[in-house]
Enzyme design. Structure first.
Site, PDB file in Angstrom:
ATOM      1  CG  ASP A  48      -1.663  -1.297   1.417  1.00 27.79           C
ATOM      2  OD1 ASP A  48      -1.921  -2.003   0.420  1.00 27.79           O
ATOM      3  OD2 ASP A  48      -1.981  -1.621   2.576  1.00 27.79           O
ATOM      4  CD  GLU A 219      -8.502  -4.056  -1.474  1.00 30.53           C
ATOM      5  OE1 GLU A 219      -9.232  -4.381  -0.519  1.00 30.53           O
ATOM      6  OE2 GLU A 219      -7.369  -4.546  -1.670  1.00 30.53           O
TER       7      GLU A 219
END
Length: 359
Positions: A48, A219
């Site tokens: 991420d 997402e």
């Protein structure tokens, strides 16, 4: 005919000086160091990843699980030489005490804000995942105290929040748990930690490539303005992160549309950035965008080297430049292989490169 012999030595001297100056210029050009390069991955681990450029520095961050840290550097090619600074640690209990995921740093209205997903110790499940917000005054975000502003008032639990400003309005987008799937929810913001008005479901999984890994997941939304002010985009990561087929999808809206109206957004039918078995790169996703001082557009993302690695700490951060298709949509290309040498982003404190006169 009379020859002026006094002028000949003067001309020869001038010619010699001109030749010397030319040789110096050529020598200087040849001595100029080549553009700095780098290879992916940037770090051995870094799920991420996120980058923002501000006031002559790049700030990098990624998921660490129990804390939030910032890497501050002028040169992203040397990220592995930077010592990260921990700016926040998980609480001992309550919201924000476990599974600190997907941090993002934003500079909004003269202050720094940190957004991250987290759950509660003893309740590390989807029903207890929220977005928390931290605030820091202007200045160096790696120094001084951060203030907790609380949990964002989303109607549903969820993860992977981002914020962006468009035409004066601040927006919030996150991945919400809706039954057995994850959708993208967008809302306007009253301030950097409070939503106002409808919270609109703008996209849900509808394609097979969004349902790999036995989950239906959208997402990690990220905003990307178009280059000519006619379109705006939201990328997102589709399918389960443990699937080799984790990939980026794309939502598109007209720049003048009501972004809080679900009908304003259209979804591309195919992934716009996906695995490359030829380059041994898999599970490409959870990206961010930044622009260097030369105006080059960059995507930063995590991926696995090799198939079947899953959704763990072996996910590593990578970056590469991208361009634009003729229709104005982004062209992210193919994930480059680990070890392939690329020209690095310009230093964050570099003067912008001169642009062609026809641009």
């Amino acid at each position: 005919m009379t020859v002026n012999t006094r002028r000949a030595p003067l001309r020869s001297a001038r010619l010699a000086l001109a030749v010397a100056a030319l040789l110096c210029a050529v020598g200087g050009a040849l001595a100029k160091p080549p553009p700095e390069t780098f290879v992916n991955p940037l770090l051995p681990s870094g799920p991420d990843p996120w980058v923002i450029r501000h006031d002559g520095f790049y700030y990098y961050m990624n998921t660490l699980g129990n804390r939030i840290a910032l890497w501050k550097t002028r040169d992203l090619a040397k990220l592995d030489q930077v010592k990260p600074v921990t700016v926040w640690r998980a609480r001992k209990s309550g919201p924000g005490s476990i599974s600190l995921w997907a941090p993002e740093l934003h500079f909004i209205d003269g202050k720094w804000y940190l957004y991250f997903s987290a759950a509660e110790r003893g309740h590390d499940d989807d029903a207890h995942r929220h977005t928390l917000v931290l605030e820091h005054p202007a200045g160096d975000p790696t120094q001084g105290a951060w203030t907790e502003k609380g949990i964002v008032n989303t109607n549903r639990t969820g993860i992977d929040s981002t914020v962006f400003r468009w035409r004066g309005q601040l927006y919030f987008v996150y991945s919400a748990y809706v039954g057995d799937h994850s959708d993208l929810i967008l809302a306007r913001m009253k301030n950097p930690w409070t939503l106002t008005g409808p919270q609109v479901d703008i996209a849900r999984p509808t394609f097979t490539w969004e349902m790999q890994g036995e989950r239906q997941i959208l997402e990690a939304p990220e905003f990307l303005p178009g280059t000519h002010g006619r379109k705006v985009f939201l990328t997102y990561s589709a399918s389960a992160c443990w699937s080799d087929d984790y990939a980026l999808g794309l939502l598109t809206a007209d720049a003048g549309a009501d972004l809080a109206d679900a009908s304003s957004w259209s979804k591309s039918p195919h992934p716009v950035f996906a695995k490359s078995p030829a380059h041994d790169v898999y599970a490409t996703g959870h990206n961010g965008f930044f622009t260097d001082p030369d105006g080059r557009h960059w995507i930063i993302y995590h991926a696995n080297t090799g198939a079947g690695v899953g959704c763990g700490p072996k996910r590593s951060p990578r970056m590469q430049p991208f361009g634009w298709h003729a229709d104005g949509t982004p062209d992210f290309g193919t994930p480059v292989a680990a070890g392939r040498r690329l020209h690095a982003p310009a230093r964050a404190d570099a003067k912008p490169a001169p642009q062609p006169k026809n641009q």
